[in-house]
Design a protein around this motif. Structure first.
Motif, mmCIF file in Angstrom:
data_model
loop_
_atom_site.group_PDB
_atom_site.id
_atom_site.type_symbol
_atom_site.label_atom_id
_atom_site.label_comp_id
_atom_site.label_asym_id
_atom_site.label_seq_id
_atom_site.Cartn_x
_atom_site.Cartn_y
_atom_site.Cartn_z
ATOM 1 N N LEU A 335 0.846 -1.203 0.000
ATOM 2 C CA LEU A 335 0.000 0.000 0.000
ATOM 3 C C LEU A 335 0.877 1.247 0.000
ATOM 4 C CD1 LEU A 335 -3.068 -0.248 2.392
ATOM 5 C CD2 LEU A 335 -3.075 0.226 -0.035
ATOM 6 N N GLU A 336 0.451 2.273 -0.709
ATOM 7 C CA GLU A 336 1.235 3.502 -0.799
ATOM 8 C C GLU A 336 0.297 4.670 -1.051
ATOM 9 O OE1 GLU A 336 3.568 5.791 -0.204
ATOM 10 O OE2 GLU A 336 5.064 4.254 -0.689
ATOM 11 N N LYS A 341 8.390 9.267 -4.778
ATOM 12 C CA LYS A 341 9.125 8.753 -3.623
ATOM 13 C C LYS A 341 9.770 9.918 -2.875
ATOM 14 C CE LYS A 341 12.790 6.012 -4.171
ATOM 15 N NZ LYS A 341 13.490 4.838 -4.670
ATOM 16 N N PHE A 342 9.324 10.184 -1.645
ATOM 17 C CA PHE A 342 10.020 11.171 -0.813
ATOM 18 C C PHE A 342 10.108 10.641 0.616
ATOM 19 C CE2 PHE A 342 5.544 12.662 -0.827
ATOM 20 C CZ PHE A 342 5.288 12.786 0.530
ATOM 21 N N TYR A 343 11.064 11.180 1.364
ATOM 22 C CA TYR A 343 11.372 10.645 2.689
ATOM 23 C C TYR A 343 10.324 11.073 3.718
ATOM 24 C CZ TYR A 343 13.628 9.872 7.161
ATOM 25 O OH TYR A 343 13.887 9.468 8.450
ATOM 26 N N ILE A 344 9.852 10.098 4.470
ATOM 27 C CA ILE A 344 8.934 10.352 5.596
ATOM 28 C C ILE A 344 9.390 9.489 6.764
ATOM 29 C CG2 ILE A 344 6.595 9.921 6.473
ATOM 30 C CD1 ILE A 344 6.195 12.107 4.712
ATOM 31 N N ASN A 345 9.483 10.110 7.930
ATOM 32 C CA ASN A 345 9.752 9.352 9.154
ATOM 33 C C ASN A 345 8.470 9.378 9.979
ATOM 34 O OD1 ASN A 345 10.505 8.322 11.610
ATOM 35 N ND2 ASN A 345 12.276 9.665 11.901
ATOM 36 N N SER A 346 7.748 8.250 9.972
ATOM 37 C CA SER A 346 6.427 8.230 10.620
ATOM 38 C C SER A 346 6.484 7.777 12.077
ATOM 39 C CB SER A 346 5.480 7.312 9.835
ATOM 40 O OG SER A 346 5.951 5.981 9.866
ATOM 41 N N SER A 347 7.695 7.716 12.642
ATOM 42 C CA SER A 347 7.821 7.196 14.011
ATOM 43 C C SER A 347 7.220 8.140 15.049
ATOM 44 C CB SER A 347 9.295 6.919 14.349
ATOM 45 O OG SER A 347 10.051 8.107 14.210
ATOM 46 N N GLU A 348 7.211 9.443 14.786
ATOM 47 C CA GLU A 348 6.571 10.393 15.710
ATOM 48 C C GLU A 348 5.902 11.514 14.928
ATOM 49 O OE1 GLU A 348 9.330 12.238 18.372
ATOM 50 O OE2 GLU A 348 10.927 12.304 16.889
ATOM 51 N N LYS A 349 4.866 12.054 15.533
ATOM 52 C CA LYS A 349 3.965 12.979 14.814
ATOM 53 C C LYS A 349 4.667 14.260 14.359
ATOM 54 C CE LYS A 349 -0.694 14.238 14.385
ATOM 55 N NZ LYS A 349 -1.919 13.491 14.196
ATOM 56 N N ILE A 350 5.609 14.766 15.147
ATOM 57 C CA ILE A 350 6.189 16.070 14.786
ATOM 58 C C ILE A 350 7.006 16.004 13.501
ATOM 59 C CG2 ILE A 350 6.288 16.823 17.204
ATOM 60 C CD1 ILE A 350 9.375 16.740 16.878
ATOM 61 N N LEU A 489 -3.140 9.819 6.240
ATOM 62 C CA LEU A 489 -2.704 8.491 5.802
ATOM 63 C C LEU A 489 -1.429 8.046 6.510
ATOM 64 C CD1 LEU A 489 -3.498 8.765 1.982
ATOM 65 C CD2 LEU A 489 -4.792 7.560 3.720
ATOM 66 N N ILE A 490 -0.554 8.990 6.831
ATOM 67 C CA ILE A 490 0.643 8.638 7.624
ATOM 68 C C ILE A 490 0.206 8.195 9.019
ATOM 69 C CG2 ILE A 490 2.845 9.442 8.577
ATOM 70 C CD1 ILE A 490 2.920 11.515 6.279
ATOM 71 N N ASP A 491 -0.783 8.908 9.591
ATOM 72 C CA ASP A 491 -1.300 8.539 10.920
ATOM 73 C C ASP A 491 -1.938 7.154 10.924
ATOM 74 O OD1 ASP A 491 -0.475 10.653 12.398
ATOM 75 O OD2 ASP A 491 -2.375 11.726 12.396
ATOM 76 N N LEU A 492 -2.561 6.781 9.809
ATOM 77 C CA LEU A 492 -3.208 5.465 9.725
ATOM 78 C C LEU A 492 -2.213 4.360 9.386
ATOM 79 C CD1 LEU A 492 -6.529 6.343 7.839
ATOM 80 C CD2 LEU A 492 -6.215 5.964 10.278
ATOM 81 N N LEU A 495 1.730 3.915 5.363
ATOM 82 C CA LEU A 495 3.149 3.774 5.037
ATOM 83 C C LEU A 495 3.836 3.063 6.195
ATOM 84 C CD1 LEU A 495 5.210 4.775 2.869
ATOM 85 C CD2 LEU A 495 5.679 6.661 4.395
ATOM 86 N N SER A 496 4.147 1.788 6.020
ATOM 87 C CA SER A 496 4.788 1.035 7.109
ATOM 88 C C SER A 496 6.280 1.347 7.143
ATOM 89 C CB SER A 496 4.577 -0.471 6.913
ATOM 90 O OG SER A 496 5.279 -0.898 5.766
ATOM 91 N N LYS A 497 6.926 1.051 8.287
ATOM 92 C CA LYS A 497 8.353 1.331 8.411
ATOM 93 C C LYS A 497 9.160 0.537 7.400
ATOM 94 C CE LYS A 497 8.383 2.867 13.147
ATOM 95 N NZ LYS A 497 8.827 2.654 14.520
#
Length: 682
Positions: A335-336, A341-350, A489-492, A495-497
């Motif tokens: 799923l995407e 393609k751009f960098y996202i770090n979804s580990s924390e909200k900020i 969508l990032i919150d849901l 995009l998995s790690k």
């Protein structure tokens, strides 16, 4: 606090207020045409006259500063006579156009002449006539009706930052016009229609469409970009006739962009109303039973690892979660939602929201843009930057050249090397940044598309953390998302790690490893089709439907309820204003049909349960329409790779960013005019 007496009642007011503002505190209504809370004071309509004790004549309350001990009267015979006189002058040259005027029913001049006007005119001269002006495809002019309040002139100069309207001539020969009689170039130009207190400037696409009392009004939000501007959708017989701004001082104040306002005619064009199946290399009309049966058979015949899904830019959170659940049932993780393609770090909200908040921009004392053009990527956020620049003259800097913005800025570098120097305190700008009190750093998607995207995000964040610019009081780190669905969508965890690390979706897409590709409202993904079976589910026959083998019609954002999370992480509700066209269904209902066909009755969803689950999944969620909670940032000892690259800001085709705006005739006209102006260099 100082005190003022208004109609015998003592009122406390803040220093710097005008008499008119003090009267509003006392709940006294003062008529006005030229005065507007968000614009500078002109004092040229004189409708707001009040009586001041010991003053020989009435005073204009909008332009008079309130002072301690003033005794103001607003309901005396003198005031009444003065207002009637002003109204008589205003109506002296005004044509009797009310029956054919589009402003009828929501016209300030109509309303106030009822209360403060007289029933006859002593003016026996010929009424003046003013030639119509050309202001582009959005604004219809009838300048004979103009009362010279100059609201439009002040808006264009002060708020929009593109001073295109002004006054020529003097006295009775004065005319409001665009300087070169060409289309207005500002992305906020049509707000002058709302500001105009008479029918001089009205909406060209909406001309003679409906009367205000015939329309059903629905309060909703905009999905043309990630700002989440508050809007009102006006429908007539379930057809969206117009979109107007709704006051929200935290987000869009009382303005909206032209794209938000005028893309709505695209909701009627190029619509998908029945399922289509490709037969003999041609899309042919079908029905739901045949379409769902075909899709279910395809799903069952393909390995789950070879099924991919892409979620588009205007999909609400409930539908996205339902889509994710469908893929979990199919045991596919491909799923995407990113279009590139751009960098996202979804580990924390900020890491992926605009932490300083849109309203917080007004508190800042320095702004740095990195790979971002806010004027086209988030027009209302750009308007807030402009407002702060005009008010405080704050310095604005950019890495990468964003082109023409509505305020002065300085380009301090065009490469990632320049950013590295700043972050290692080897650049003269580093001192300015470190010594500022409330800086704002805005990182755009153009910067994150670079190979150094991870380096930019993590190193900027660590620099701000070390300099105490990330705290509960002030968070200077901001990501500027371009699409309405991105943050939600990032919150849901769409995009998995694993996807972040390996970018498996884009690799498989580029190598044509998907045998079935499911596009949910996705029209901007670059697909080189080979032998994939492509399913497109959306509202418009746009780019996604063109390459599809199976087309499933779904509802547009105005035809269903749903939650969207704006770029600040503020969760807002888009409300249903009309019904889906033809046989189109809401997305989550289509997924239920597929699950039923697959025999997965236990996995069926209900809208209420989807919404509850969405709200439970959103990290740092407080409540609807509120900013998220702050969490202390983790310092990342990243080993991210630095590559020396140019920071090139991608040009957005502003009027053609999504399927609705591409279907809009009005947006097409705006785009053609913009291209023509660019070619001629005017």
């Amino acid at each position: 606090m100082p005190k003022i007496i208004i109609n015998g009642k003592e009122i406390e007011f803040e220093k710097g207020m005008t008499v008119l503002q003090a009267c509003e505190l006392a709940d006294v209504e003062i008529p006005r045409f030229c005065y507007h809370e968000k614009l500078s004071i002109a004092g040229n309509c004189r409708m707001c006259l009040v009586e001041l004790e010991k003053s020989p004549k009435p005073i204009a309350s909008c332009a008079m500063p309130a002072a301690e001990g003033m005794n103001i009267k607003t309901n005396t015979h003198l005031v009444e006579k003065a207002r009637k006189g002003v109204m008589e002058f205003l109506l002296a040259n005004h044509p009797l156009d009310c029956p054919v005027c589009d402003q009828g029913g929501e016209c300030d001049l109509q309303d106030q002449s009822m209360y403060y006007g007289v029933d006859k005119s002593r003016f026996i001269e010929n009424k003046r006539q003013v030639k119509e002006k050309y202001m582009g495809p959005l604004i219809k002019t009838q300048m004979t009706r103009c009362i010279h309040c100059t609201r439009c002139v002040r808006f264009a100069t002060e708020v929009a930052g593109v001073p295109e309207i002004g006054a020529i001539g003097r006295g009775e020969n004065m005319e409001i016009t665009t300087y070169l009689e060409k289309a207005m170039e500002s992305e906020l130009s049509a707000n002058v229609i709302d500001l105009c207190p008479v029918g001089a400037l009205t909406s060209k696409p909406y001309a003679f469409e409906a009367r205000p009392w015939e329309l059903k009004k629905t309060e909703s939000i905009d999905v043309m970009d990630a700002v989440g501007s508050n809007i009102r959708i006006d429908t007539y017989n379930w057809e969206v006739k117009r979109i107007l701004p709704r006051l929200n001082n935290d987000i869009n104040e009382e303005w909206i962009s032209d794209k938000t306002r005028y893309s709505c005619d695209g909701l009627l064009k190029q619509r998908l109303d029945v399922p289509y199946i490709k037969k003999d290399n041609k899309l042919q009309k079908s029905n739901w039973d045949e379409a769902i049966t075909l899709l279910a058979d395809k799903i069952q015949s393909i390995n789950p690892n070879e099924i991919g899904g892409h979620i588009g830019d205007m999909v609400n959170m409930e539908n996205a979660l339902s889509f994710k659940k469908l893929f979990a049932t199919l045991k596919s993780k491909n799923l995407e939602f990113r279009e590139k393609k751009f960098y996202i770090n979804s580990s924390e909200k900020i890491n992926y929201i605009f932490n300083s908040s849109i309203k917080g921009i007004e508190e800042s004392d320095l702004i740095l843009l990195i790979g971002s053009n806010p004027r086209h990527e988030a027009t209302m956020l750009n308007a807030r930057i402009r407002k702060t620049f005009v008010k405080k003259r704050i310095p604005i800097f950019s890495i990468g050249d964003p082109g023409e913005l509505t305020y002065d800025y300085t380009v301090i570098g065009n490469t990632t090397d320049d950013l590295k120097k700043i972050l290692s305190n080897g650049h003269e700008f580093s001192k300015k940044l470190s010594s500022s009190n409330k800086p704002i750093i805005i990182i755009g998607e153009s910067a994150l598309e670079l190979e150094s995207g991870q380096y930019i995000v993590e190193e900027v964040k660590n620099f701000l953390k070390k300099n105490n610019f990330i705290s509960k009081e002030w968070n200077a780190f901001n990501f500027l998302a371009q699409n309405a669905s991105t943050v939600g969508l990032i919150d849901l965890k769409v995009l998995s790690k694993e996807d972040e690390e390996k970018n498996s979706f884009f690799e498989k897409l580029n190598k044509n490893q998907f045998k079935l590709l499911y596009l949910l409202g996705s029209d901007n993904l670059d697909i080189k089709k080979d032998n994939e079976f492509i399913v497109y589910q959306g509202s418009h026959g746009d780019r996604g439907a063109e390459i599809a083998d199976l087309v499933l019609p779904s509802a547009a954002f105005t035809e269903q309820n749903g939650l969207f999370e704006n770029l600040e992480g503020r969760v807002q509700e888009s409300k249903k204003a009309s019904y889906p066209i033809g046989e189109a269904l809401e997305d989550w209902k289509i997924f239920n049909l597929i699950l039923k066909k697959l025999g997965k009755f236990n996995d069926l969803s209900k809208f209420d349960s989807l919404r509850k689950e969405v709200l439970n999944l959103i990290p740092n969620f407080t409540k609807l329409n509120e900013l998220p909670n702050f969490e202390e940032a983790q310092e990342v000892n990243t080993s991210s790779e630095f590559i020396s690259e140019s920071v090139n800001i991608k040009n957005l085709d502003y009027f053609y960013t999504n399927s609705i705006s591409r279907a809009s005739k009005t947006m097409s006209e705006c785009r053609q005019i913009k291209q023509k102006l660019r070619k001629t260099g005017t």
